[in-house]
Design a protein around this motif. Structure first.
Motif, mmCIF file in Angstrom:
data_model
loop_
_atom_site.group_PDB
_atom_site.id
_atom_site.type_symbol
_atom_site.label_atom_id
_atom_site.label_comp_id
_atom_site.label_asym_id
_atom_site.label_seq_id
_atom_site.Cartn_x
_atom_site.Cartn_y
_atom_site.Cartn_z
ATOM 1 N N LEU A 67 0.835 -1.206 0.000
ATOM 2 C CA LEU A 67 0.000 0.000 0.000
ATOM 3 C C LEU A 67 0.868 1.254 0.000
ATOM 4 O O LEU A 67 0.550 2.243 -0.677
ATOM 5 C CB LEU A 67 -0.952 0.002 1.190
ATOM 6 C CG LEU A 67 -2.077 -1.038 1.130
ATOM 7 C CD1 LEU A 67 -2.814 -1.109 2.462
ATOM 8 C CD2 LEU A 67 -3.030 -0.732 -0.018
ATOM 9 N N ASP A 68 1.985 1.219 0.744
ATOM 10 C CA ASP A 68 2.931 2.344 0.740
ATOM 11 C C ASP A 68 3.499 2.547 -0.664
ATOM 12 O O ASP A 68 3.575 3.675 -1.162
ATOM 13 C CB ASP A 68 4.093 2.093 1.715
ATOM 14 C CG ASP A 68 3.671 2.073 3.173
ATOM 15 O OD1 ASP A 68 2.594 2.603 3.492
ATOM 16 O OD2 ASP A 68 4.441 1.503 3.976
ATOM 17 N N VAL A 69 3.902 1.453 -1.287
ATOM 18 C CA VAL A 69 4.477 1.524 -2.632
ATOM 19 C C VAL A 69 3.421 2.019 -3.621
ATOM 20 O O VAL A 69 3.705 2.869 -4.479
ATOM 21 C CB VAL A 69 5.055 0.159 -3.055
ATOM 22 C CG1 VAL A 69 5.463 0.147 -4.523
ATOM 23 C CG2 VAL A 69 6.236 -0.225 -2.164
ATOM 24 N N LEU A 70 2.202 1.533 -3.487
ATOM 25 C CA LEU A 70 1.122 1.953 -4.376
ATOM 26 C C LEU A 70 0.872 3.462 -4.265
ATOM 27 O O LEU A 70 0.679 4.145 -5.277
ATOM 28 C CB LEU A 70 -0.150 1.174 -4.051
ATOM 29 C CG LEU A 70 -1.365 1.428 -4.922
ATOM 30 C CD1 LEU A 70 -1.071 1.118 -6.389
ATOM 31 C CD2 LEU A 70 -2.547 0.588 -4.425
ATOM 32 N N ALA A 71 0.880 3.978 -3.058
ATOM 33 C CA ALA A 71 0.692 5.423 -2.860
ATOM 34 C C ALA A 71 1.796 6.212 -3.568
ATOM 35 O O ALA A 71 1.527 7.249 -4.189
ATOM 36 C CB ALA A 71 0.659 5.752 -1.370
ATOM 37 N N LEU A 72 3.016 5.713 -3.496
ATOM 38 C CA LEU A 72 4.128 6.387 -4.171
ATOM 39 C C LEU A 72 4.020 6.243 -5.691
ATOM 40 O O LEU A 72 4.350 7.177 -6.434
ATOM 41 C CB LEU A 72 5.466 5.863 -3.658
ATOM 42 C CG LEU A 72 5.762 6.231 -2.193
ATOM 43 C CD1 LEU A 72 6.970 5.471 -1.670
ATOM 44 C CD2 LEU A 72 5.952 7.732 -2.050
ATOM 45 N N LEU A 73 3.551 5.098 -6.149
ATOM 46 C CA LEU A 73 3.316 4.931 -7.592
ATOM 47 C C LEU A 73 2.290 5.953 -8.077
ATOM 48 O O LEU A 73 2.432 6.513 -9.160
ATOM 49 C CB LEU A 73 2.808 3.523 -7.905
ATOM 50 C CG LEU A 73 3.802 2.382 -7.917
ATOM 51 C CD1 LEU A 73 3.093 1.066 -8.232
ATOM 52 C CD2 LEU A 73 4.906 2.634 -8.910
ATOM 53 N N ALA A 74 1.264 6.174 -7.272
ATOM 54 C CA ALA A 74 0.226 7.138 -7.639
ATOM 55 C C ALA A 74 0.786 8.552 -7.744
ATOM 56 O O ALA A 74 0.251 9.380 -8.481
ATOM 57 C CB ALA A 74 -0.915 7.094 -6.626
ATOM 58 N N LEU A 100 2.675 -5.854 -6.959
ATOM 59 C CA LEU A 100 1.458 -5.058 -7.173
ATOM 60 C C LEU A 100 0.894 -5.285 -8.572
ATOM 61 O O LEU A 100 -0.321 -5.448 -8.741
ATOM 62 C CB LEU A 100 1.750 -3.565 -6.990
ATOM 63 C CG LEU A 100 1.864 -3.078 -5.560
ATOM 64 C CD1 LEU A 100 2.429 -1.663 -5.524
ATOM 65 C CD2 LEU A 100 0.505 -3.118 -4.879
ATOM 66 N N LEU A 101 1.772 -5.301 -9.571
ATOM 67 C CA LEU A 101 1.315 -5.525 -10.941
ATOM 68 C C LEU A 101 0.626 -6.880 -11.065
ATOM 69 O O LEU A 101 -0.418 -6.993 -11.718
ATOM 70 C CB LEU A 101 2.483 -5.427 -11.924
ATOM 71 C CG LEU A 101 3.177 -4.077 -12.048
ATOM 72 C CD1 LEU A 101 4.329 -4.157 -13.048
ATOM 73 C CD2 LEU A 101 2.216 -2.984 -12.446
ATOM 74 N N ASP A 102 1.200 -7.892 -10.435
ATOM 75 C CA ASP A 102 0.595 -9.229 -10.468
ATOM 76 C C ASP A 102 -0.756 -9.248 -9.752
ATOM 77 O O ASP A 102 -1.742 -9.736 -10.290
ATOM 78 C CB ASP A 102 1.517 -10.262 -9.831
ATOM 79 C CG ASP A 102 2.721 -10.593 -10.685
ATOM 80 O OD1 ASP A 102 2.689 -10.301 -11.901
ATOM 81 O OD2 ASP A 102 3.698 -11.140 -10.137
#
Length: 124
Positions: A67-74, A100-102
């Motif tokens: 979720l942390d990584v996803l927020a940074l991706l956003a 995340l991609l998977d």
């Protein structure tokens, strides 16, 4: 013999919200060439709308780090930026992005963010 035209597109409604289901049934019921599926009838298409709270994040579960990584991706962060911000190696950042991609069945970083937003995992 059935009085229903054989060439109609048969639509099943799978909608949790009864008011929305009624509105959709009214709208779709008036379209030529479409008809709503009877209970238990095989449909050629479906309209699906689930309550986000009831459906949860879907058929996957993201870890707090994902979720942390996803927020940074956003935010448009690169793997290097993700690594720096989270205090992890670039290799580990790449691993989390790949995971995340998977899990989100995404074709790329932007697609992952879009999938997550549609599923209610993140708000943009």
């Amino acid at each position: 013999m059935s009085d229903k035209p054989a060439n109609d597109i048969v639509i099943a409604l799978e909608v949790d919200d009864a008011v929305l289901a009624d509105r959709l049934a009214t709208l779709l019921g008036g379209v030529a060439g479409l008809r709503l599926a009877a209970p238990g009838e095989q449909a050629t298409a479906a309209v699906v709308a689930r309550n986000r709270e009831a459906a949860g994040a879907g058929d996957f579960e993201l870890t707090p780090r994902e979720l942390d990584v996803l927020a940074l991706l956003a935010e448009g962060a690169s793997n290097k930026m993700i690594a720096q911000r989270l205090g992890i190696s670039v290799h580990t950042a790449k691993f989390h992005v790949g995971s995340l991609l998977d899990k989100l069945d995404a074709t790329g970083r932007t697609d992952a963010v879009a999938h997550a937003a549609r599923r209610g995992v993140i708000n943009l």
